[in-house]
Write a protein that holds these residues in place. Structure first.
Motif: not given
Length: 336
Positions: A204-212
């Protein structure tokens, strides 16, 4: 443009190798963070290929249908890349992470050529290789970006840059390194604390970095896509060139627009002295065009309009509000 092309090839090669290693690790151990990272690297590889397509299409010569050329193709493809990162990388990683949190399972041991390998050490080894490969790719992108940015700060340089291919690769590589650190942290903590759900939280942390990152890139590319003015330094150079001409009494307007990373359109509205002969006006215009192109290497087209200061001011003045039968009825909404 050469710097950005070299950085793209380096990043594409590194990400393809990293994606293959991560997917093998995810298949052998069942790590969700590793699967999310594999998807991330695969999306990055596809993005770099898209950027190369955009750079190639941007070089097509002008034709009757597109008289100003195809320079903005690279802006379109850079925007598509930002969308791909958001949908193909970020959302997928968040979804997979949520699934792993609901159904946590420890990393499974792997069997390779009859040899039993610890799932934990397989993941750590692959992530370690990915960090080294991604670090090299990031170094190449940083060097190319530093060569272009000059003395400006990094954020200011990105905001003023007209080559989205270059800063897209840089931002992608930085986000990839951050994602790898998050994945490594999740894998290690899940093993040490015996909490497999932490692997899902890492995803989830990786996903949030990518979305940002994708949202940031979309905002930066959006302005270029719809038409963005040249750097203020270029505009000041143009104004200085005009001031050298004694026949020009006033600069009514300096309008610039990037038609591509290295393709600037300039439109000048100038007020000449009334007693200047027509032949001198023509010679002045020719000198201005040559001087502007010589001083600003990315300027490819210069259009100069001879216009009185008063007429130019009248054109730029806001239109009067409608009256009489054309006026809006009472109580209706009138746009500002």
């Amino acid at each position: 443009m050469a710097e950005s092309t070299g950085a793209i090839y380096t990043a594409a090669g590194a990400n393809l190798a990293i994606a293959a290693a991560k997917f093998v690790g995810a298949f052998l151990t069942g790590s969700t963070a590793m699967l999310a990272e594999g998807a991330h690297s695969l999306v990055d590889t596809a993005n770099q290929l898209l950027l190369l397509v955009g750079l190639k299409r941007a070089k097509k010569p002008a034709d009757a249908k597109h008289p100003f050329g195809y320079g903005r193709e690279v802006y379109f493809y850079a925007f598509i890349v930002a969308l791909f990162i958001f949908l193909g990388g970020g959302i997928f990683a968040i979804y997979e992470g949520a699934h792993k949190i609901e159904h946590p399972e420890p990393a499974a041991d792997a069997t390779l050529f009859g040899v039993r390998l610890s799932g934990f050490w397989v993941n750590v080894s692959i992530l370690g290789f990915a960090i080294l490969a991604e670090g090299y790719s990031c170094l190449v992108a940083v060097r190319a970006f530093w060569a272009e940015k000059g003395e400006r700060g990094a954020i200011t340089a990105i905001q003023r840059s007209k080559d989205p291919a270059l800063y897209t690769i840089l931002v992608e590589d930085v986000a990839a390194l951050i994602g790898l650190v998050i994945a490594m942290t999740g894998v290690v903590l899940a093993h040490l604390l015996d909490k497999p759900a932490l692997d899902g939280w890492a995803s989830i942390g990786i996903g949030l970095v990518l979305v940002g990152m994708s949202i940031f890139l979309m905002f930066e590319t959006h302005g270029l896509l719809i038409g963005e003015a040249a750097d203020p330094e270029v505009v000041r150079t143009i104004q200085a060139a005009v001031r050298e001409e004694a026949a020009v009494q006033h600069v009514n307007a300096v309008l610039t627009q990037h038609l591509g990373p290295s393709d600037i359109l300039v439109n000048l509205s100038l007020d000449f002295a009334d007693d200047v002969p027509a032949g001198e006006v023509e010679r002045t215009v020719a000198r201005l065009e040559s001087r502007i192109r010589a001083q600003s290497r990315h300027v490819t087209r210069v259009f100069i309009e001879i216009q009185s200061r008063k007429a130019a001011a009248a054109e730029s003045a806001p239109a009067p509000a409608p009256t009489g039968s054309d006026a809006a009825p009472p109580g209706s909404a009138v746009p500002a």
